[in-house]
Design an enzyme around this catalytic site. Structure first.
Site, PDB file in Angstrom:
ATOM      1  N   ASN A   9       0.642  -1.339   0.012  1.00 56.06           N
ATOM      2  CA  ASN A   9      -0.131   0.062  -0.288  1.00 56.06           C
ATOM      3  C   ASN A   9       0.857   1.318  -0.152  1.00 56.06           C
ATOM      4  O   ASN A   9       1.006   1.492   0.630  1.00 56.06           O
ATOM      5  CB  ASN A   9      -0.738   0.074   1.317  1.00 56.06           C
ATOM      6  CG  ASN A   9      -1.892   1.009   1.701  1.00 56.06           C
ATOM      7  OD1 ASN A   9      -1.783   2.025   0.252  1.00 56.06           O
ATOM      8  ND2 ASN A   9      -2.336   1.247   3.222  1.00 56.06           N
ATOM      9  N   GLU A  11      -6.693   4.594   7.711  1.00 56.50           N
ATOM     10  CA  GLU A  11      -6.363   5.995   7.388  1.00 56.50           C
ATOM     11  C   GLU A  11      -7.841   6.285   6.894  1.00 56.50           C
ATOM     12  O   GLU A  11      -8.058   7.392   7.061  1.00 56.50           O
ATOM     13  CB  GLU A  11      -5.331   6.420   6.947  1.00 56.50           C
ATOM     14  CG  GLU A  11      -3.811   6.025   7.252  1.00 56.50           C
ATOM     15  CD  GLU A  11      -2.843   5.320   6.087  1.00 56.50           C
ATOM     16  OE1 GLU A  11      -2.798   4.904   4.897  1.00 56.50           O
ATOM     17  OE2 GLU A  11      -1.909   5.137   6.938  1.00 56.50           O
ATOM     18  N   GLU A  31      -5.046  -4.856  10.055  1.00 60.33           N
ATOM     19  CA  GLU A  31      -4.316  -4.309  10.725  1.00 60.33           C
ATOM     20  C   GLU A  31      -4.573  -3.731  11.780  1.00 60.33           C
ATOM     21  O   GLU A  31      -5.830  -2.293  12.051  1.00 60.33           O
ATOM     22  CB  GLU A  31      -4.142  -2.950   9.352  1.00 60.33           C
ATOM     23  CG  GLU A  31      -3.599  -3.536   8.236  1.00 60.33           C
ATOM     24  CD  GLU A  31      -2.937  -2.620   7.318  1.00 60.33           C
ATOM     25  OE1 GLU A  31      -2.397  -3.037   6.810  1.00 60.33           O
ATOM     26  OE2 GLU A  31      -4.698  -1.821   6.854  1.00 60.33           O
ATOM     27  N   SER A  68       3.385  -1.824  10.187  1.00 58.08           N
ATOM     28  CA  SER A  68       4.517  -2.377  10.599  1.00 58.08           C
ATOM     29  C   SER A  68       5.198  -3.286  10.526  1.00 58.08           C
ATOM     30  O   SER A  68       7.061  -4.042  11.042  1.00 58.08           O
ATOM     31  CB  SER A  68       5.075  -1.967  11.362  1.00 58.08           C
ATOM     32  OG  SER A  68       4.633  -0.285  12.140  1.00 58.08           O
ATOM     33  N   GLY A  77       2.542   2.311  10.646  1.00 53.67           N
ATOM     34  CA  GLY A  77       3.218   3.162  10.705  1.00 53.67           C
ATOM     35  C   GLY A  77       4.220   3.712  11.525  1.00 53.67           C
ATOM     36  O   GLY A  77       4.745   5.011  11.539  1.00 53.67           O
ATOM     37  N   LYS A 133      -0.013   4.410  -0.156  1.00 57.33           N
ATOM     38  CA  LYS A 133       0.105   5.907   0.256  1.00 57.33           C
ATOM     39  C   LYS A 133      -0.546   6.766  -0.476  1.00 57.33           C
ATOM     40  O   LYS A 133      -0.282   6.125  -1.665  1.00 57.33           O
ATOM     41  CB  LYS A 133       0.080   5.496   1.608  1.00 57.33           C
ATOM     42  CG  LYS A 133      -0.155   4.358   2.913  1.00 57.33           C
ATOM     43  CD  LYS A 133      -0.238   4.406   4.399  1.00 57.33           C
ATOM     44  CE  LYS A 133      -0.385   3.381   4.545  1.00 57.33           C
ATOM     45  NZ  LYS A 133      -0.030   3.318   6.228  1.00 57.33           N
ATOM     46  N   HIS A 164      -9.690   0.487   4.997  1.00 56.17           N
ATOM     47  CA  HIS A 164      -8.550   0.804   5.390  1.00 56.17           C
ATOM     48  C   HIS A 164      -8.070   2.287   6.805  1.00 56.17           C
ATOM     49  O   HIS A 164      -8.999   2.917   6.181  1.00 56.17           O
ATOM     50  CB  HIS A 164      -6.901   1.869   4.494  1.00 56.17           C
ATOM     51  CG  HIS A 164      -5.557   1.579   4.962  1.00 56.17           C
ATOM     52  ND1 HIS A 164      -5.881   2.334   5.492  1.00 56.17           N
ATOM     53  CD2 HIS A 164      -4.910   0.799   4.655  1.00 56.17           C
ATOM     54  CE1 HIS A 164      -3.762   2.634   6.554  1.00 56.17           C
ATOM     55  NE2 HIS A 164      -3.729   1.441   6.035  1.00 56.17           N
TER      56      HIS A 164
HETATM   57  P1  PGA Z   1       2.850   0.386   7.728  1.00 54.45           P
HETATM   58  O1  PGA Z   1       1.867   0.680   7.189  1.00 54.45           O
HETATM   59  O2  PGA Z   1       3.168  -1.201   7.279  1.00 54.45           O
HETATM   60  O3  PGA Z   1       3.738   1.417   7.210  1.00 54.45           O
HETATM   61  O4  PGA Z   1       2.807   0.320   8.849  1.00 54.45           O
HETATM   62  C1  PGA Z   1       0.734  -0.839   7.002  1.00 54.45           C
HETATM   63  C2  PGA Z   1      -1.570  -0.018   6.337  1.00 54.45           C
HETATM   64  O5  PGA Z   1      -0.951   0.364   6.256  1.00 54.45           O
HETATM   65  O6  PGA Z   1      -1.506  -1.582   5.457  1.00 54.45           O
END
Ligand code: PGA
Length: 251
Positions: free
Chosen positions: A13, A99, A167, A213, A173, A15, A97
């Site tokens: 992803n 976010e 997740e 992460s 993140g 983003k 997601h």
């Molecule tokens: P990250 O994000 O690997 O940077 O923690 C995962 C995601 O949001 O799918």
């Protein structure tokens, strides 16, 4: 769960990151790298979706939209529809997601409606769920992920076109990955829930992937867990180490 033949699935992803130059680089190492039997999908920002789709055509890596709306077309400024995603040759969309949920305020219900429409239009969906830190600390993890998955259940007719991404929000993140035991525990509970509330066949065949992460250094141990069928990767999907994550199951 023993006796499954769930194909390992790794999504990247991106983003709101990237430029044509950086995307050219990523597509270069991604298509050159060994991917074994892993199913690989990457989600570029909408501005680059068609560009990435064309760059990856024929490579065996697929592009996914990071979001879409719940109707085919109309006066919805800033949105894209599954019909458009299909029209440019993409087969996948990421929906729900954290976010989208937590920065842009999307509800369980809206996400479920988007999933319903995307599936009806013939897309495959990476459907995301996960609890916040205070929910985990309050002992509500299962309650939250079951609530989120219940919203999907009411709208999904064909689970064969869905990958469920667990997740935990506190791991996204942050560099604070869930331990393999923490992730496995939730994946196993989800599978039991699916068996009881959807069907044992769906529980056994649905890929449940972990996100938050994931890195080249922690992916192998996570990948040994029986109910973790792959990953959704943010930050680390922008770097060549992503190929190591794709191959997490390899010795
Ligand atoms: P990250 O994000 O690997 O940077 O923690 C995962 C995601 O949001 O799918």
């Amino acid at each position: 769960m023993a006796g499954n033949n769930r194909k390992f699935f790794v999504g990247g992803n991106w983003k709101m990151n990237g430029s044509k130059d950086s995307i050219n680089e990523i597509c270069g190492w991604l298509t050159a790298g060994d991917r074994g039997d892993t199913e690989v999908v990457v989600g570029p920002p909408t501005a680059y979706l068609g560009y990435v789709q064309e760059k990856l055509a024929g490579s065996g890596v697929y592009a996914a939209a990071q979001n879409c709306y719940k109707v085919p077309k109309g006066a919805f400024t800033g949105e894209i529809s599954p019909a458009m995603i299909k029209d440019i040759g993409c087969e996948w969309v990421i929906l729900g997601h954290s976010e989208r949920r937590n920065v842009f305020g999307e509800s369980d219900e809206l996400i479920a409606e988007k999933i319903e429409h995307a599936l009806a239009e013939g897309l495959k969906v990476i459907a995301c769920i996960g609890e916040k830190l205070e929910e985990r600390e309050g002992g509500q993890t299962e309650e939250v992920v079951f609530r989120q998955t219940t919203a999907f259940k009411d709208k999904v007719k064909d689970w064969g076109k869905v990958v469920l991404a667990y997740e935990p929000v506190w791991a996204i993140g942050t560099g604070k990955v869930a331990t393999p035991q923490q992730a496995q525990e939730v994946h196993a509970s989800l599978r039991t829930w699916l068996s009881e509330n959807v069907s044992p066949a769906v529980a056994n065949s649905l890929r449940i992937i972990y996100g938050g992460s994931v890195s080249a250094s922690n992916c192998k141990e996570l990948a040994t867990q029986g109910d973790i069928d792959g990953f959704l990767v943010g930050g680390a999907s922008l770097k060549p180490d992503f190929v190591k994550i794709i191959n997490a199951r390899k010795a």
